[in-house]
Design an enzyme around this catalytic site. Structure first.
Site, short mmCIF file in Angstrom:
data_model
loop_
_atom_site.label_atom_id
_atom_site.label_comp_id
_atom_site.label_asym_id
_atom_site.label_seq_id
_atom_site.Cartn_x
_atom_site.Cartn_y
_atom_site.Cartn_z
N THR A 125 0.85 -1.19 0.00
CA THR A 125 0.00 0.00 0.00
C THR A 125 0.88 1.23 0.00
OG1 THR A 125 -1.47 1.44 1.27
CG2 THR A 125 -0.39 -0.26 2.53
N ASP A 127 0.00 3.83 1.20
CA ASP A 127 -0.28 4.53 2.46
C ASP A 127 0.71 4.14 3.57
OD1 ASP A 127 -2.48 5.45 1.06
OD2 ASP A 127 -3.87 4.03 1.98
N GLN A 274 0.53 9.88 -8.03
CA GLN A 274 1.48 9.31 -7.07
C GLN A 274 1.37 7.78 -6.97
OE1 GLN A 274 0.22 10.93 -2.94
NE2 GLN A 274 -1.41 11.48 -4.36
N ARG A 275 0.40 7.19 -7.64
CA ARG A 275 0.29 5.71 -7.61
C ARG A 275 0.81 5.06 -8.88
NH1 ARG A 275 -5.29 4.63 -5.20
NH2 ARG A 275 -5.64 3.38 -7.06
O1 F6P Z 1 -5.17 3.12 -0.24
C1 F6P Z 1 -4.52 3.72 -1.31
C2 F6P Z 1 -5.23 4.96 -1.76
O2 F6P Z 1 -4.45 5.56 -2.78
C3 F6P Z 1 -5.52 5.96 -0.65
O3 F6P Z 1 -4.40 6.74 -0.33
C4 F6P Z 1 -6.65 6.75 -1.30
O4 F6P Z 1 -7.48 7.34 -0.32
C5 F6P Z 1 -7.41 5.70 -2.05
O5 F6P Z 1 -6.49 4.65 -2.29
C6 F6P Z 1 -7.99 6.17 -3.35
O6 F6P Z 1 -8.73 5.14 -3.89
P1 F6P Z 1 -9.23 5.08 -5.40
O7 F6P Z 1 -8.06 4.75 -6.26
O8 F6P Z 1 -10.24 3.98 -5.37
O9 F6P Z 1 -9.80 6.43 -5.73
#
Ligand code: F6P
Length: 354
Positions: A125, A127, A274-275
Protein backbone atom coordinates in the site's frame (compact mmCIF):
# COMPACT_ATOMS: atom_id res chain seq x y z
CA UNK A 1 0.66 -27.18 -5.94
CA UNK A 2 -1.42 -24.95 -8.15
CA UNK A 3 -1.13 -21.52 -6.58
CA UNK A 4 -3.37 -18.55 -7.40
CA UNK A 5 -1.80 -15.10 -7.24
CA UNK A 6 -3.98 -12.00 -7.05
CA UNK A 7 -3.57 -8.29 -6.45
CA UNK A 8 -6.38 -6.35 -4.74
CA UNK A 9 -7.16 -2.78 -3.67
CA UNK A 10 -5.50 0.33 -5.07
CA UNK A 11 -2.64 -0.31 -7.48
CA UNK A 12 0.86 0.94 -6.67
CA UNK A 13 4.40 0.53 -7.98
CA UNK A 14 5.88 -2.76 -6.78
CA UNK A 15 2.94 -5.06 -7.52
CA UNK A 16 4.59 -6.43 -10.65
CA UNK A 17 7.95 -7.08 -8.97
CA UNK A 18 6.06 -8.93 -6.20
CA UNK A 19 4.15 -11.05 -8.75
CA UNK A 20 7.47 -11.72 -10.49
CA UNK A 21 9.28 -12.74 -7.30
CA UNK A 22 6.49 -15.09 -6.23
CA UNK A 23 6.06 -16.59 -9.71
CA UNK A 24 9.76 -17.29 -10.24
CA UNK A 25 10.17 -18.96 -6.86
CA UNK A 26 6.97 -21.01 -7.23
CA UNK A 27 8.15 -22.34 -10.58
CA UNK A 28 11.59 -23.07 -9.12
CA UNK A 29 9.93 -25.09 -6.33
CA UNK A 30 7.91 -27.12 -8.85
CA UNK A 31 4.53 -25.40 -8.38
CA UNK A 32 2.18 -23.99 -11.00
CA UNK A 33 1.34 -20.30 -10.52
CA UNK A 34 -1.98 -19.06 -11.89
CA UNK A 35 -2.81 -15.37 -12.19
CA UNK A 36 -6.23 -14.34 -10.92
CA UNK A 37 -7.38 -11.15 -12.61
CA UNK A 38 -8.86 -8.06 -10.96
CA UNK A 39 -8.46 -9.08 -7.32
CA UNK A 40 -11.29 -10.96 -5.61
CA UNK A 41 -13.56 -10.09 -8.52
CA UNK A 42 -11.52 -12.48 -10.69
CA UNK A 43 -12.09 -15.37 -8.33
CA UNK A 44 -15.81 -14.60 -8.09
CA UNK A 45 -16.17 -14.39 -11.85
CA UNK A 46 -13.56 -16.99 -12.77
CA UNK A 47 -10.98 -14.88 -14.60
CA UNK A 48 -7.49 -16.36 -14.70
CA UNK A 49 -4.31 -16.08 -16.79
CA UNK A 50 -1.26 -18.33 -16.86
CA UNK A 51 1.87 -16.98 -15.17
CA UNK A 52 5.08 -18.14 -16.79
CA UNK A 53 8.73 -17.15 -16.48
CA UNK A 54 8.47 -15.45 -19.87
CA UNK A 55 5.38 -13.47 -18.84
CA UNK A 56 6.99 -12.02 -15.73
CA UNK A 57 10.50 -11.69 -17.13
CA UNK A 58 10.41 -7.96 -17.90
CA UNK A 59 7.76 -6.62 -15.51
CA UNK A 60 10.20 -5.55 -12.77
CA UNK A 61 10.09 -1.97 -14.08
CA UNK A 62 6.35 -1.71 -14.78
CA UNK A 63 3.98 0.21 -12.52
CA UNK A 64 0.40 -0.99 -11.95
CA UNK A 65 -0.33 -4.71 -11.97
CA UNK A 66 -0.35 -7.08 -14.93
CA UNK A 67 -3.15 -8.97 -13.16
CA UNK A 68 -5.46 -6.01 -12.77
CA UNK A 69 -7.07 -5.12 -9.46
CA UNK A 70 -10.39 -4.12 -7.89
CA UNK A 71 -11.84 -3.13 -4.56
CA UNK A 72 -14.36 -6.00 -4.62
CA UNK A 73 -15.36 -7.40 -1.24
CA UNK A 74 -16.62 -11.00 -1.62
CA UNK A 75 -18.01 -10.99 1.91
CA UNK A 76 -20.56 -8.34 0.95
CA UNK A 77 -22.92 -11.01 -0.31
CA UNK A 78 -23.11 -14.75 0.17
CA UNK A 79 -23.65 -15.51 -3.47
CA UNK A 80 -20.31 -13.91 -4.42
CA UNK A 81 -18.56 -15.73 -1.63
CA UNK A 82 -19.95 -19.06 -2.79
CA UNK A 83 -18.91 -18.38 -6.38
CA UNK A 84 -15.41 -17.51 -5.18
CA UNK A 85 -15.13 -20.78 -3.23
CA UNK A 86 -16.53 -22.77 -6.16
CA UNK A 87 -14.00 -21.26 -8.55
CA UNK A 88 -11.14 -21.89 -6.12
CA UNK A 89 -11.96 -25.60 -6.18
CA UNK A 90 -12.96 -25.77 -9.86
CA UNK A 91 -9.61 -24.29 -10.90
CA UNK A 92 -7.86 -26.96 -8.82
CA UNK A 93 -6.15 -24.32 -6.68
CA UNK A 94 -4.32 -25.52 -3.58
CA UNK A 95 -3.35 -22.14 -2.16
CA UNK A 96 -3.48 -18.39 -2.75
CA UNK A 97 -0.91 -15.62 -2.61
CA UNK A 98 -2.87 -12.42 -2.01
CA UNK A 99 -1.04 -9.15 -2.55
CA UNK A 100 -2.83 -6.19 -1.03
CA UNK A 101 -3.53 -3.85 1.83
CA UNK A 102 -5.75 -4.24 4.87
CA UNK A 103 -8.93 -4.91 2.86
CA UNK A 104 -7.52 -7.59 0.53
CA UNK A 105 -5.60 -9.21 3.36
CA UNK A 106 -8.65 -8.96 5.63
CA UNK A 107 -10.60 -11.04 3.11
CA UNK A 108 -7.67 -13.48 2.88
CA UNK A 109 -7.69 -13.91 6.64
CA UNK A 110 -11.42 -14.62 6.73
CA UNK A 111 -11.11 -17.14 3.89
CA UNK A 112 -8.35 -18.86 5.85
CA UNK A 113 -10.14 -18.81 9.19
CA UNK A 114 -13.72 -19.39 8.09
CA UNK A 115 -13.30 -21.48 4.91
CA UNK A 116 -9.93 -23.19 5.37
CA UNK A 117 -8.45 -21.66 2.20
CA UNK A 118 -4.63 -21.79 2.49
CA UNK A 119 -3.43 -18.21 2.03
CA UNK A 120 -0.20 -16.28 2.27
CA UNK A 121 -0.42 -12.47 2.19
CA UNK A 122 2.01 -9.95 0.74
CA UNK A 123 1.67 -6.39 2.10
CA UNK A 124 1.35 -3.49 -0.35
CA UNK A 125 0.00 0.00 0.00
CA UNK A 126 1.27 3.44 -0.86
CA UNK A 127 -0.28 4.53 2.46
CA UNK A 128 2.33 2.48 4.42
CA UNK A 129 -0.28 1.89 7.12
CA UNK A 130 -0.14 -1.91 7.52
CA UNK A 131 0.92 -3.33 10.86
CA UNK A 132 3.56 -6.05 11.24
CA UNK A 133 5.90 -4.67 8.58
CA UNK A 134 8.30 -1.73 8.72
CA UNK A 135 7.41 -0.62 5.19
CA UNK A 136 5.01 -1.57 2.44
CA UNK A 137 6.05 -1.29 -1.19
CA UNK A 138 4.39 1.47 -3.15
CA UNK A 139 5.12 3.96 -0.39
CA UNK A 140 8.66 4.87 -1.44
CA UNK A 141 7.58 5.32 -5.06
CA UNK A 142 4.60 7.48 -4.09
CA UNK A 143 6.76 9.65 -1.84
CA UNK A 144 9.30 10.10 -4.64
CA UNK A 145 6.56 11.40 -6.92
CA UNK A 146 5.28 13.73 -4.19
CA UNK A 147 8.79 15.09 -3.55
CA UNK A 148 9.25 15.69 -7.25
CA UNK A 149 5.94 17.61 -7.21
CA UNK A 150 7.18 19.67 -4.25
CA UNK A 151 10.39 20.56 -6.10
CA UNK A 152 8.36 21.75 -9.07
CA UNK A 153 5.86 23.65 -6.94
CA UNK A 154 8.72 25.40 -5.16
CA UNK A 155 9.78 26.96 -8.47
CA UNK A 156 6.31 28.41 -9.05
CA UNK A 157 5.74 29.40 -5.44
CA UNK A 158 9.06 31.22 -5.34
CA UNK A 159 8.65 32.91 -8.73
CA UNK A 160 5.17 34.21 -7.87
CA UNK A 161 5.73 34.80 -4.14
CA UNK A 162 2.84 32.47 -3.36
CA UNK A 163 1.90 29.86 -0.84
CA UNK A 164 1.16 26.52 -2.47
CA UNK A 165 -0.67 23.73 -0.65
CA UNK A 166 0.01 20.22 -1.96
CA UNK A 167 -2.59 17.55 -1.12
CA UNK A 168 -1.32 13.98 -1.08
CA UNK A 169 -3.05 10.63 -0.50
CA UNK A 170 -2.67 8.34 2.47
CA UNK A 171 -6.21 7.78 3.72
CA UNK A 172 -6.08 7.96 7.55
CA UNK A 173 -2.30 7.73 7.75
CA UNK A 174 -0.01 10.71 7.32
CA UNK A 175 3.13 8.83 6.22
CA UNK A 176 3.12 10.10 2.64
CA UNK A 177 2.52 13.70 3.75
CA UNK A 178 5.21 13.47 6.42
CA UNK A 179 7.89 12.00 4.16
CA UNK A 180 6.97 14.26 1.22
CA UNK A 181 6.94 17.25 3.56
CA UNK A 182 10.36 16.54 5.00
CA UNK A 183 11.88 15.35 1.73
CA UNK A 184 10.43 18.28 -0.18
CA UNK A 185 11.30 20.91 2.44
CA UNK A 186 7.75 21.95 3.38
CA UNK A 187 7.11 24.92 5.66
CA UNK A 188 4.15 23.18 7.31
CA UNK A 189 2.83 19.63 7.31
CA UNK A 190 -0.69 18.53 8.19
CA UNK A 191 -1.43 14.85 8.86
CA UNK A 192 -4.68 13.15 9.94
CA UNK A 193 -3.19 11.83 13.20
CA UNK A 194 -2.67 15.33 14.63
CA UNK A 195 -5.60 17.79 14.69
CA UNK A 196 -4.64 20.80 12.54
CA UNK A 197 -3.71 23.98 14.38
CA UNK A 198 -4.80 26.40 11.67
CA UNK A 199 -4.10 29.51 13.77
CA UNK A 200 -0.52 28.43 14.48
CA UNK A 201 0.05 27.55 10.81
CA UNK A 202 -1.29 30.87 9.47
CA UNK A 203 0.61 32.83 12.08
CA UNK A 204 3.81 30.96 11.13
CA UNK A 205 3.31 31.54 7.40
CA UNK A 206 2.84 35.27 7.99
CA UNK A 207 6.04 35.34 10.03
CA UNK A 208 7.88 33.62 7.20
CA UNK A 209 6.88 36.40 4.83
CA UNK A 210 7.69 39.10 7.37
CA UNK A 211 11.11 37.55 7.81
CA UNK A 212 11.78 37.78 4.09
CA UNK A 213 11.00 34.31 2.77
CA UNK A 214 8.25 35.39 0.43
CA UNK A 215 6.80 32.01 -0.49
CA UNK A 216 5.87 28.83 1.30
CA UNK A 217 4.96 25.21 0.71
CA UNK A 218 2.39 23.33 2.79
CA UNK A 219 1.71 19.59 2.53
CA UNK A 220 -1.65 18.23 3.61
CA UNK A 221 -2.77 14.64 3.76
CA UNK A 222 -6.18 13.94 2.23
CA UNK A 223 -7.48 12.56 5.55
CA UNK A 224 -6.91 15.72 7.60
CA UNK A 225 -10.13 16.77 9.35
CA UNK A 226 -11.14 20.39 9.80
CA UNK A 227 -13.20 21.14 12.91
CA UNK A 228 -16.54 21.15 11.06
CA UNK A 229 -15.85 17.98 9.03
CA UNK A 230 -17.99 14.92 9.54
CA UNK A 231 -16.58 11.65 8.18
CA UNK A 232 -19.98 10.00 8.66
CA UNK A 233 -21.45 12.23 5.99
CA UNK A 234 -19.15 10.80 3.30
CA UNK A 235 -20.02 7.95 0.91
CA UNK A 236 -18.42 4.59 1.78
CA UNK A 237 -16.51 2.15 -0.43
CA UNK A 238 -17.17 -1.64 -0.50
CA UNK A 239 -15.07 -2.12 2.62
CA UNK A 240 -16.81 0.64 4.55
CA UNK A 241 -14.07 3.29 4.23
CA UNK A 242 -15.21 6.89 3.73
CA UNK A 243 -14.31 8.04 0.20
CA UNK A 244 -11.99 11.01 0.73
CA UNK A 245 -11.29 12.14 -2.80
CA UNK A 246 -14.08 14.68 -3.10
CA UNK A 247 -13.44 16.46 0.18
CA UNK A 248 -10.91 18.77 -1.42
CA UNK A 249 -9.19 19.38 1.89
CA UNK A 250 -6.10 20.87 0.20
CA UNK A 251 -8.20 23.45 -1.64
CA UNK A 252 -10.14 24.29 1.51
CA UNK A 253 -6.97 24.77 3.52
CA UNK A 254 -5.54 26.98 0.76
CA UNK A 255 -8.70 29.12 0.92
CA UNK A 256 -8.46 29.42 4.69
CA UNK A 257 -4.80 30.46 4.48
CA UNK A 258 -5.59 33.09 1.84
CA UNK A 259 -8.48 34.50 3.90
CA UNK A 260 -6.60 34.56 7.20
CA UNK A 261 -3.24 35.85 5.94
CA UNK A 262 -4.20 37.85 2.86
CA UNK A 263 -1.36 36.08 1.02
CA UNK A 264 -1.78 34.74 -2.50
CA UNK A 265 -2.32 30.99 -2.16
CA UNK A 266 -2.88 28.12 -4.57
CA UNK A 267 -3.40 24.40 -4.17
CA UNK A 268 -2.34 21.32 -6.14
CA UNK A 269 -3.54 17.73 -5.89
CA UNK A 270 -1.35 14.97 -7.33
CA UNK A 271 -4.01 12.27 -6.85
CA UNK A 272 -3.39 9.06 -8.74
CA UNK A 273 -0.20 10.41 -10.31
CA UNK A 274 1.48 9.31 -7.07
CA UNK A 275 0.29 5.71 -7.61
CA UNK A 276 1.63 5.30 -11.15
CA UNK A 277 4.97 4.96 -12.87
CA UNK A 278 7.99 2.73 -12.43
CA UNK A 279 8.75 1.48 -8.92
CA UNK A 280 11.79 2.95 -7.17
CA UNK A 281 14.82 0.74 -6.54
CA UNK A 282 13.72 0.31 -2.91
CA UNK A 283 10.24 -0.83 -3.92
CA UNK A 284 11.55 -3.21 -6.61
CA UNK A 285 13.80 -4.88 -4.08
CA UNK A 286 11.29 -4.96 -1.23
CA UNK A 287 8.44 -6.27 -3.42
CA UNK A 288 10.67 -8.94 -4.97
CA UNK A 289 11.84 -10.18 -1.58
CA UNK A 290 8.28 -10.20 -0.17
CA UNK A 291 7.07 -12.16 -3.21
CA UNK A 292 9.91 -14.67 -2.99
CA UNK A 293 9.24 -15.23 0.68
CA UNK A 294 5.52 -15.75 0.04
CA UNK A 295 6.32 -18.56 -2.40
CA UNK A 296 8.77 -20.06 0.08
CA UNK A 297 6.05 -20.10 2.75
CA UNK A 298 3.69 -21.83 0.31
CA UNK A 299 6.30 -24.57 -0.22
CA UNK A 300 6.62 -24.91 3.56
CA UNK A 301 2.81 -25.00 3.85
CA UNK A 302 2.85 -22.14 6.34
CA UNK A 303 -0.51 -20.46 5.81
CA UNK A 304 -2.51 -17.65 7.42
CA UNK A 305 0.61 -15.48 7.44
CA UNK A 306 1.88 -12.34 5.73
CA UNK A 307 5.43 -11.69 4.58
CA UNK A 308 6.91 -8.59 6.21
CA UNK A 309 10.00 -6.43 6.41
CA UNK A 310 11.40 -6.21 9.92
CA UNK A 311 14.71 -4.41 10.00
CA UNK A 312 16.68 -5.98 7.13
CA UNK A 313 14.89 -9.32 7.35
CA UNK A 314 11.89 -10.63 5.46
CA UNK A 315 9.84 -12.63 7.95
CA UNK A 316 6.40 -14.22 8.28
CA UNK A 317 3.87 -12.66 10.67
CA UNK A 318 0.38 -14.00 11.38
CA UNK A 319 -2.17 -12.13 9.25
CA UNK A 320 -4.29 -11.67 12.33
CA UNK A 321 -1.50 -9.85 14.12
CA UNK A 322 -0.64 -7.66 11.09
CA UNK A 323 -4.27 -6.59 10.69
CA UNK A 324 -4.98 -5.94 14.36
CA UNK A 325 -4.55 -2.18 13.99
CA UNK A 326 -3.33 0.20 11.30
CA UNK A 327 0.16 1.66 11.61
CA UNK A 328 -0.31 5.40 12.00
CA UNK A 329 2.26 8.17 12.45
CA UNK A 330 3.10 8.36 16.18
CA UNK A 331 2.84 11.82 17.72
CA UNK A 332 6.58 11.84 18.57
CA UNK A 333 7.47 11.30 14.92
CA UNK A 334 5.36 14.31 13.92
CA UNK A 335 7.00 16.35 16.67
CA UNK A 336 10.40 15.26 15.36
CA UNK A 337 9.41 16.56 11.92
CA UNK A 338 8.22 19.83 13.45
CA UNK A 339 11.85 20.57 14.44
CA UNK A 340 12.52 20.85 10.73
CA UNK A 341 9.44 22.53 9.30
CA UNK A 342 8.78 24.97 12.13
CA UNK A 343 11.95 26.97 12.53
CA UNK A 344 12.79 28.36 15.96
CA UNK A 345 13.72 31.87 14.85
CA UNK A 346 10.16 32.28 13.60
CA UNK A 347 8.46 31.33 16.85
CA UNK A 348 6.31 33.98 18.51
CA UNK A 349 8.32 35.77 21.24
CA UNK A 350 7.22 34.74 24.71
CA UNK A 351 6.59 37.68 27.02
CA UNK A 352 9.50 38.11 29.39
CA UNK A 353 11.85 36.34 27.01
CA UNK A 354 15.33 37.91 26.83
O1 F6P B 1 -5.17 3.12 -0.24
C1 F6P B 1 -4.52 3.72 -1.31
C2 F6P B 1 -5.23 4.96 -1.76
O2 F6P B 1 -4.45 5.56 -2.78
C3 F6P B 1 -5.52 5.96 -0.65
O3 F6P B 1 -4.40 6.74 -0.33
C4 F6P B 1 -6.65 6.75 -1.30
O4 F6P B 1 -7.48 7.34 -0.32
C5 F6P B 1 -7.41 5.70 -2.05
O5 F6P B 1 -6.49 4.65 -2.29
C6 F6P B 1 -7.99 6.17 -3.35
O6 F6P B 1 -8.73 5.14 -3.89
P1 F6P B 1 -9.23 5.08 -5.40
O7 F6P B 1 -8.06 4.75 -6.26
O8 F6P B 1 -10.24 3.98 -5.37
O9 F6P B 1 -9.80 6.43 -5.73
Amino acid sequence: MRVGILTGGGDCPGLNPAIRGATLRLIRDGHTPTGIQHGWKGLIEGMTVPLTEERVDEIIREGGTILGTSRTNPFKNEHDLQRLLDHFHAFGLDALITIGGEDTLGVALRLYQEHQIPVVGVPKTMDNDLGGTDFTFGFDSAVSVAIDAMDRLRDTAKSHARIIVLEVMGRHAGWVALYAGIGGGADWILIPEVPPDIDAMCDYLLRLYQHGKRYALVVVSEGVLLPTDDLNALPLDEFGHPVLRERGVGARIARIIAERTGLETRDAVIGHIQRGGAPTAFDRMLATRLGLKAAELISREEFGVMTALQGQEIVAVPLEEALRKPKLVPYEVYEEARQIFQRLYLQPQRSGAP
